[in-house]
Design a protein around this motif. Structure first.
Motif, PDB file in Angstrom:
ATOM      1  N   GLN A   1       8.484 -11.297   9.426  1.00 37.09           N
ATOM      2  CA  GLN A   1       9.015 -10.138   9.124  1.00 37.09           C
ATOM      3  C   GLN A   1       8.987  -9.649   7.575  1.00 37.09           C
ATOM      4  OE1 GLN A   1      10.734  -8.871  12.369  1.00 37.09           O
ATOM      5  NE2 GLN A   1      10.590  -6.646  11.445  1.00 37.09           N
ATOM      6  N   VAL A   2       9.036  -8.498   7.098  1.00 37.36           N
ATOM      7  CA  VAL A   2       9.104  -7.924   5.859  1.00 37.36           C
ATOM      8  C   VAL A   2      10.535  -7.474   5.536  1.00 37.36           C
ATOM      9  CG1 VAL A   2       8.377  -6.475   3.924  1.00 37.36           C
ATOM     10  CG2 VAL A   2       6.649  -7.324   5.829  1.00 37.36           C
ATOM     11  N   PHE A   3      11.144  -7.899   4.627  1.00 34.07           N
ATOM     12  CA  PHE A   3      12.382  -7.605   4.490  1.00 34.07           C
ATOM     13  C   PHE A   3      12.610  -6.891   3.145  1.00 34.07           C
ATOM     14  CE2 PHE A   3      12.957 -11.182   7.493  1.00 34.07           C
ATOM     15  CZ  PHE A   3      14.151 -10.640   8.194  1.00 34.07           C
ATOM     16  N   VAL A   4      13.068  -5.641   3.008  1.00 29.03           N
ATOM     17  CA  VAL A   4      13.122  -4.783   1.740  1.00 29.03           C
ATOM     18  C   VAL A   4      14.827  -4.587   1.475  1.00 29.03           C
ATOM     19  CG1 VAL A   4      10.954  -4.043   1.908  1.00 29.03           C
ATOM     20  CG2 VAL A   4      12.945  -2.848   3.024  1.00 29.03           C
ATOM     21  N   ARG A   5      15.027  -4.051   0.391  1.00 31.07           N
ATOM     22  CA  ARG A   5      16.330  -3.486  -0.044  1.00 31.07           C
ATOM     23  C   ARG A   5      16.736  -2.313   1.120  1.00 31.07           C
ATOM     24  NH1 ARG A   5      14.144  -4.675  -4.613  1.00 31.07           N
ATOM     25  NH2 ARG A   5      13.666  -2.908  -4.930  1.00 31.07           N
ATOM     26  N   GLY A   6      18.005  -2.232   1.415  1.00 30.92           N
ATOM     27  CA  GLY A   6      18.115  -1.075   2.282  1.00 30.92           C
ATOM     28  C   GLY A   6      18.092   0.263   1.600  1.00 30.92           C
ATOM     29  N   SER A   7      18.648   0.551   0.521  1.00 34.31           N
ATOM     30  CA  SER A   7      18.549   1.528  -0.428  1.00 34.31           C
ATOM     31  C   SER A   7      17.271   1.741  -1.193  1.00 34.31           C
ATOM     32  CB  SER A   7      19.801   1.612  -1.217  1.00 34.31           C
ATOM     33  OG  SER A   7      19.757   0.380  -2.179  1.00 34.31           O
ATOM     34  N   GLY A   8      16.238   0.977  -0.940  1.00 35.67           N
ATOM     35  CA  GLY A   8      15.116   1.053  -1.805  1.00 35.67           C
ATOM     36  C   GLY A   8      14.277   2.103  -1.101  1.00 35.67           C
ATOM     37  N   SER A   9      13.050   2.329  -1.873  1.00 36.12           N
ATOM     38  CA  SER A   9      12.048   3.389  -1.488  1.00 36.12           C
ATOM     39  C   SER A   9      11.147   2.936  -0.465  1.00 36.12           C
ATOM     40  CB  SER A   9      11.195   3.805  -2.858  1.00 36.12           C
ATOM     41  OG  SER A   9      10.703   2.870  -3.256  1.00 36.12           O
ATOM     42  N   ILE A  10      11.093   1.696  -0.128  1.00 35.34           N
ATOM     43  CA  ILE A  10      10.078   1.184   0.879  1.00 35.34           C
ATOM     44  C   ILE A  10      10.396   1.459   2.102  1.00 35.34           C
ATOM     45  CG2 ILE A  10       8.856  -1.101   1.804  1.00 35.34           C
ATOM     46  CD1 ILE A  10       8.766  -1.990  -1.054  1.00 35.34           C
ATOM     47  N   GLN A  11      10.055   2.209   2.953  1.00 34.32           N
ATOM     48  CA  GLN A  11      10.510   2.530   4.332  1.00 34.32           C
ATOM     49  C   GLN A  11       9.537   2.049   5.588  1.00 34.32           C
ATOM     50  OE1 GLN A  11      13.258   4.099   4.696  1.00 34.32           O
ATOM     51  NE2 GLN A  11      13.479   4.025   2.373  1.00 34.32           N
ATOM     52  N   ASN A  12       8.310   1.635   5.265  1.00 32.40           N
ATOM     53  CA  ASN A  12       7.436   1.274   6.270  1.00 32.40           C
ATOM     54  C   ASN A  12       6.641   0.242   5.756  1.00 32.40           C
ATOM     55  OD1 ASN A  12       5.093   2.862   5.448  1.00 32.40           O
ATOM     56  ND2 ASN A  12       6.634   4.446   6.231  1.00 32.40           N
ATOM     57  N   LEU A  13       5.719  -0.162   6.526  1.00 28.24           N
ATOM     58  CA  LEU A  13       4.863  -1.340   6.089  1.00 28.24           C
ATOM     59  C   LEU A  13       3.603  -0.686   5.192  1.00 28.24           C
ATOM     60  CD1 LEU A  13       4.143  -3.651   9.346  1.00 28.24           C
ATOM     61  CD2 LEU A  13       5.672  -3.903   7.333  1.00 28.24           C
ATOM     62  N   GLY A  14       3.437   0.618   5.447  1.00 27.88           N
ATOM     63  CA  GLY A  14       2.215   1.327   4.409  1.00 27.88           C
ATOM     64  C   GLY A  14       2.778   1.507   3.152  1.00 27.88           C
ATOM     65  N   ASP A  15       4.052   1.238   2.681  1.00 24.74           N
ATOM     66  CA  ASP A  15       4.359   1.391   1.548  1.00 24.74           C
ATOM     67  C   ASP A  15       4.276   0.086   0.567  1.00 24.74           C
ATOM     68  OD1 ASP A  15       5.226   3.803   2.225  1.00 24.74           O
ATOM     69  OD2 ASP A  15       7.307   3.512   2.524  1.00 24.74           O
ATOM     70  N   LEU A  16       3.928  -0.788   1.142  1.00 22.17           N
ATOM     71  CA  LEU A  16       4.042  -2.073   0.532  1.00 22.17           C
ATOM     72  C   LEU A  16       2.828  -2.460  -0.073  1.00 22.17           C
ATOM     73  CD1 LEU A  16       5.208  -4.419   3.607  1.00 22.17           C
ATOM     74  CD2 LEU A  16       6.559  -3.925   1.514  1.00 22.17           C
ATOM     75  N   THR A  17       1.602  -1.616  -0.104  1.00 20.64           N
ATOM     76  CA  THR A  17       0.541  -1.951  -0.911  1.00 20.64           C
ATOM     77  C   THR A  17       0.866  -2.070  -2.438  1.00 20.64           C
ATOM     78  OG1 THR A  17      -0.785  -0.747   0.677  1.00 20.64           O
ATOM     79  CG2 THR A  17      -1.839  -1.013  -1.324  1.00 20.64           C
ATOM     80  N   GLY A  18       0.425  -3.103  -2.964  1.00 20.15           N
ATOM     81  CA  GLY A  18       0.332  -3.483  -4.249  1.00 20.15           C
ATOM     82  C   GLY A  18       1.694  -3.696  -4.843  1.00 20.15           C
ATOM     83  N   THR A  19       2.699  -4.150  -3.865  1.00 26.58           N
ATOM     84  CA  THR A  19       4.044  -4.491  -4.352  1.00 26.58           C
ATOM     85  C   THR A  19       4.175  -5.949  -4.334  1.00 26.58           C
ATOM     86  OG1 THR A  19       4.480  -4.776  -1.964  1.00 26.58           O
ATOM     87  CG2 THR A  19       4.923  -2.646  -2.772  1.00 26.58           C
ATOM     88  N   THR A  20       5.419  -6.488  -5.257  1.00 29.82           N
ATOM     89  CA  THR A  20       5.576  -8.014  -5.465  1.00 29.82           C
ATOM     90  C   THR A  20       6.323  -8.514  -4.282  1.00 29.82           C
ATOM     91  OG1 THR A  20       5.416  -7.478  -7.666  1.00 29.82           O
ATOM     92  CG2 THR A  20       6.620  -9.489  -7.181  1.00 29.82           C
ATOM     93  N   VAL A  21       5.865  -9.326  -3.387  1.00 29.93           N
ATOM     94  CA  VAL A  21       6.169 -10.058  -2.581  1.00 29.93           C
ATOM     95  C   VAL A  21       6.606 -11.489  -2.564  1.00 29.93           C
ATOM     96  CG1 VAL A  21       5.778 -10.478   0.107  1.00 29.93           C
ATOM     97  CG2 VAL A  21       5.018  -8.389  -1.010  1.00 29.93           C
ATOM     98  N   GLY A  22       7.886 -11.807  -2.179  1.00 27.37           N
ATOM     99  CA  GLY A  22       8.407 -13.239  -2.164  1.00 27.37           C
ATOM    100  C   GLY A  22       8.243 -14.090  -1.056  1.00 27.37           C
ATOM    101  N   VAL A  23       7.791 -15.139  -1.024  1.00 25.23           N
ATOM    102  CA  VAL A  23       7.528 -16.134   0.047  1.00 25.23           C
ATOM    103  C   VAL A  23       8.231 -17.801  -0.170  1.00 25.23           C
ATOM    104  CG1 VAL A  23       5.452 -14.963   0.993  1.00 25.23           C
ATOM    105  CG2 VAL A  23       5.266 -16.551  -0.668  1.00 25.23           C
ATOM    106  N   VAL A  24       8.276 -18.303   0.804  1.00 24.78           N
ATOM    107  CA  VAL A  24       8.458 -19.768   0.556  1.00 24.78           C
ATOM    108  C   VAL A  24       7.212 -20.367   0.383  1.00 24.78           C
ATOM    109  CG1 VAL A  24       9.745 -21.841   1.487  1.00 24.78           C
ATOM    110  CG2 VAL A  24      10.888 -19.556   1.451  1.00 24.78           C
ATOM    111  N   ARG A  25       7.253 -21.360  -0.627  1.00 24.66           N
ATOM    112  CA  ARG A  25       6.219 -22.196  -0.944  1.00 24.66           C
ATOM    113  C   ARG A  25       5.773 -23.053   0.219  1.00 24.66           C
ATOM    114  NH1 ARG A  25       7.455 -23.725  -5.079  1.00 24.66           N
ATOM    115  NH2 ARG A  25       6.218 -22.437  -6.565  1.00 24.66           N
ATOM    116  N   GLY A  26       4.332 -23.076   0.691  1.00 26.92           N
ATOM    117  CA  GLY A  26       3.997 -23.858   1.533  1.00 26.92           C
ATOM    118  C   GLY A  26       4.211 -23.462   3.166  1.00 26.92           C
ATOM    119  N   SER A  27       4.972 -22.141   3.291  1.00 26.63           N
ATOM    120  CA  SER A  27       5.291 -21.915   4.549  1.00 26.63           C
ATOM    121  C   SER A  27       4.234 -20.989   5.275  1.00 26.63           C
ATOM    122  CB  SER A  27       6.399 -20.844   4.367  1.00 26.63           C
ATOM    123  OG  SER A  27       6.352 -19.687   3.934  1.00 26.63           O
TER     124      SER A  27
END
Length: 636
Positions: free
Chosen positions: A85-111
């Motif tokens: 799942q993609v998690f974002v700040r509830g008050s942020g500007s990202i509302q759907n998967l289409g808004d994620l293009t070119g964003t900075t995304v955090g993941v756990v190493r090796g997962s």
């Protein structure tokens, strides 16, 4: 069983004992099967699969059943599914998967989350060590989104009491079934485990375990302060009926203070859960709270905090006691720190990078928290900085290597040009001498002579084109509109047709705008590949093209042995060869894929009917739009 530290599916508790949903399921299965299970901790899925292959373990904890993992072992029955799942700040500007293009995304190493996050177009992936490390950067805006297993990340948010500030996007990015993976040579164990799963693992059992380990979403009634607030509100409502308007006013003030305190406690609890150095200051910039991470990372500063040091004093101490690397004078340090404090009072927050004397690198940020509080955040990005430094060094090395390669190619092409030129002159001189001597060649010899002359000219053109190609800095700079059909006939001449194999080139193919030299090299590699790997004395190769919507596709179809499905992606890897009996370095198809993708197209292979393979090379439709203008200019 080998297990990874993937809370709450599997982890080692404070007493050193394995715990988690995956552990509980295996214990139940082992009891049912009459087997004893020994649990071996591991760092990540790759380590578990390595222990499986080496024989150190017989089965892993629950894993997403990806094709790579199924190639390393045998999967049990599916017990559920991981939802990335993609998690974002509830008050942020990202509302759907289409808004994620070119964003900075955090993941756990090796997962498993890394492969899912790469589905986001142009995403900048930032790897962290643990799931907890993802929470604060997301809350503070250092990263735009997090990709993680839905249930496990949601559980961590509940524990940190920030579930209401971070929201998942729908639908899930990836859904992958999970189960246990058994060593590839231990089919009897898999059968025994599957039998135990059938008899002891029910949907109700899994649902109960899931609620035990993942919990449930908090409701308003779960908050003790809210429950007390409601009781107080009821009492005060009764008092309002007696005391009137003024008591009603003070009740509202009390309720507001209660809500503010609840929010403060929520934030403090979340910060204590995050592995970063964080200090909270009051409106006078006096330290009032710091998390455990600060005590671990900067132990020398804790005594000052306990004495009520201000933010200015803390930053100055880090410079003057040598904690932070710097070459500033005392006056410059004072000016720099005063500038940070003044900017903070103006509501400005600047991200800066600091390096400590022991070689660590931190992202530092000082921010305002509401009307009456401030915070200093220090996040350890040492490993990420080392990776960036390594990438920068590799980029420099790669540019040097590319320049050396271009120089070598130019020298090689130049050195080939001289003997080819001599060969062409020699052919011309011999023809003139035979004409003066009145020598007439037999018909078959004359045909071979003409073929040798034609191929020598083709070779000279190839060398000349290679000289131009090595000096070209950009593919787009050298693109031209070409007619594929006659050009492919020239490419076939240089490829050297094989006796018994008929090559049919479709006439009047759509014009293309490409680098002509790169086009020739791509098609020559595909033709040579089809000729070399044909398994019969007679056969047919067909070159054709078609326009479909936004792309033009050029196809090469043969009736050879075909390519097994499991090798259709591997054949484009460098040095990969399906057979050791054919000549070649294994670089041809790798060059084809890289070159085609560089001009914005793609190459793929599919089976032909009734036998053989079809290689399809696509060209962007935009190239065809440019072609129309060029053709009109040529005609004029």
């Amino acid at each position: 069983m080998t297990y990874e530290e993937f809370h709450p599916y599997s982890f080692t508790d404070a007493a050193g004992q394995p715990q988690g949903m995956s552990i509980d399921i295996m214990r139940r299965i082992a009891d049912t099967a009459g087997r004893k299970v020994v649990f071996l901790p591991n760092r990540n899925p790759a380590g578990m699969l390595e222990e499986l292959r080496s024989g150190a373990a017989e089965v892993t904890s629950l894993l997403a059943l990806t094709p790579e993992r199924l190639a390393a072992g045998l999967a049990t029955q599916k017990l559920g599914a991981f939802e990335l799942q993609v998690f974002v700040r509830g008050s942020g500007s990202i509302q759907n998967l289409g808004d994620l293009t070119g964003t900075t995304v955090g993941v756990v190493r090796g997962s498993f989350a890394i492969s899912g996050a790469r589905l986001i177009p142009f995403a900048n992936l930032v790897e962290f060590e643990t799931t907890d490390d993802l929470i604060l950067p997301l809350l503070t805006g250092e990263i735009d989104a997090v990709v993680s297993a839905h249930n496990s990340f949601l559980m961590r948010l509940r524990m940190a009491e920030v579930e209401d500030r971070i929201a998942p996007l729908s639908p899930p990015l990836v859904t992958s079934a999970y189960g246990f993976v058994v060593a590839a040579d231990n089919e009897p164990l898999r059968a025994q485990l599957n039998a135990a799963i059938d008899s002891s693992i029910s949907a109700e059992f899994l649902a109960k375990l899931e609620q035990t380990w993942f919990g449930r979403s908090r409701t308003l009634w779960d908050n003790v302060l809210v429950r007390w607030g409601l009781l107080i509100s009821a009492a005060m409502l009764a008092a309002i009926l007696v005391l009137g308007y003024w008591f009603f006013y003070y009740r509202n003030q009390s309720a507001e203070l209660t809500r503010d305190r609840a929010s403060d406690q929520l934030l403090i609890g979340a910060l204590d859960e995050v592995a970063a150095a964080i200090v909270i200051f009051d409106s006078d910039l006096k330290a009032i709270h710091w998390n455990h991470g600060f005590e671990v990372i900067f132990p020398s500063m804790v005594p000052s905090l306990k004495k009520g040091a201000t933010m200015r004093q803390m930053i100055l101490q880090s410079y003057f006691d040598g904690t932070i690397q710097n070459d500033l004078s005392d006056a410059e340090i004072l000016k720099k720190v005063d500038g940070i404090i003044e900017a903070l009072h103006r509501g400005q927050s600047e991200m800066r990078k600091v390096r400590t004397q022991d070689g660590r690198v931190f992202q530092a940020r000082d921010v305002r928290l509401g009307a009456g509080h401030f915070a200093s955040l220090r996040v350890d990005v040492t490993q990420l900085q080392h990776q960036q430094d390594t990438i920068a060094q590799q980029a420099v090395s790669l540019e040097v290597a590319n320049e050396e390669l271009r120089t070598f190619s130019a020298i090689a092409a130049h050195d080939l040009k001289a003997p080819l030129f001599s060969l062409l002159n020699l052919i011309e001189f011999m023809a003139e001498d035979m004409e003066e001597a009145g020598i007439t060649l037999p018909q078959d010899v004359e045909a071979n002579w003409l073929q040798m002359e034609r191929l020598s000219h083709r070779m000279m053109r190839l060398v000349q084109d290679l000289l131009v190609y090595t000096t070209t800095q950009s593919e787009s700079h050298r693109s031209e509109v070409i007619e594929p059909s006659p050009r492919l006939q020239e490419v076939l001449d240089l490829a050297g047709p094989r006796e018994g194999i008929e090559v049919i080139i479709e006439a009047n193919m759509p014009h293309l705008r490409v680098n002509p030299i790169a086009f020739d090299m791509v098609m020559r590699n595909l033709i040579v590949n089809a000729l070399q790997h044909h398994d019969r004395n007679r056969g047919t190769i067909i070159l054709s093209a078609q326009s479909d919507g936004d792309v033009v596709t050029l196809s090469l179809q043969d009736d050879g042995p075909g390519i097994p499905e499991e090798h259709r992606e591997q054949i484009f890897a460098p040095f990969h060869r399906l057979s050791a009996s054919t000549e070649g370095s294994g670089l041809g198809l790798a060059f084809v894929k890289k070159t085609v993708e560089s001009w914005g197209g793609n190459v793929q292979v599919r089976p032909a009917q009734p036998r053989g393979a079809v290689f399809e090379v696509s060209f962007p439709r935009s190239a065809m739009q440019s072609e129309t203008v060029d053709l009109r200019q040529t005609a004029g």
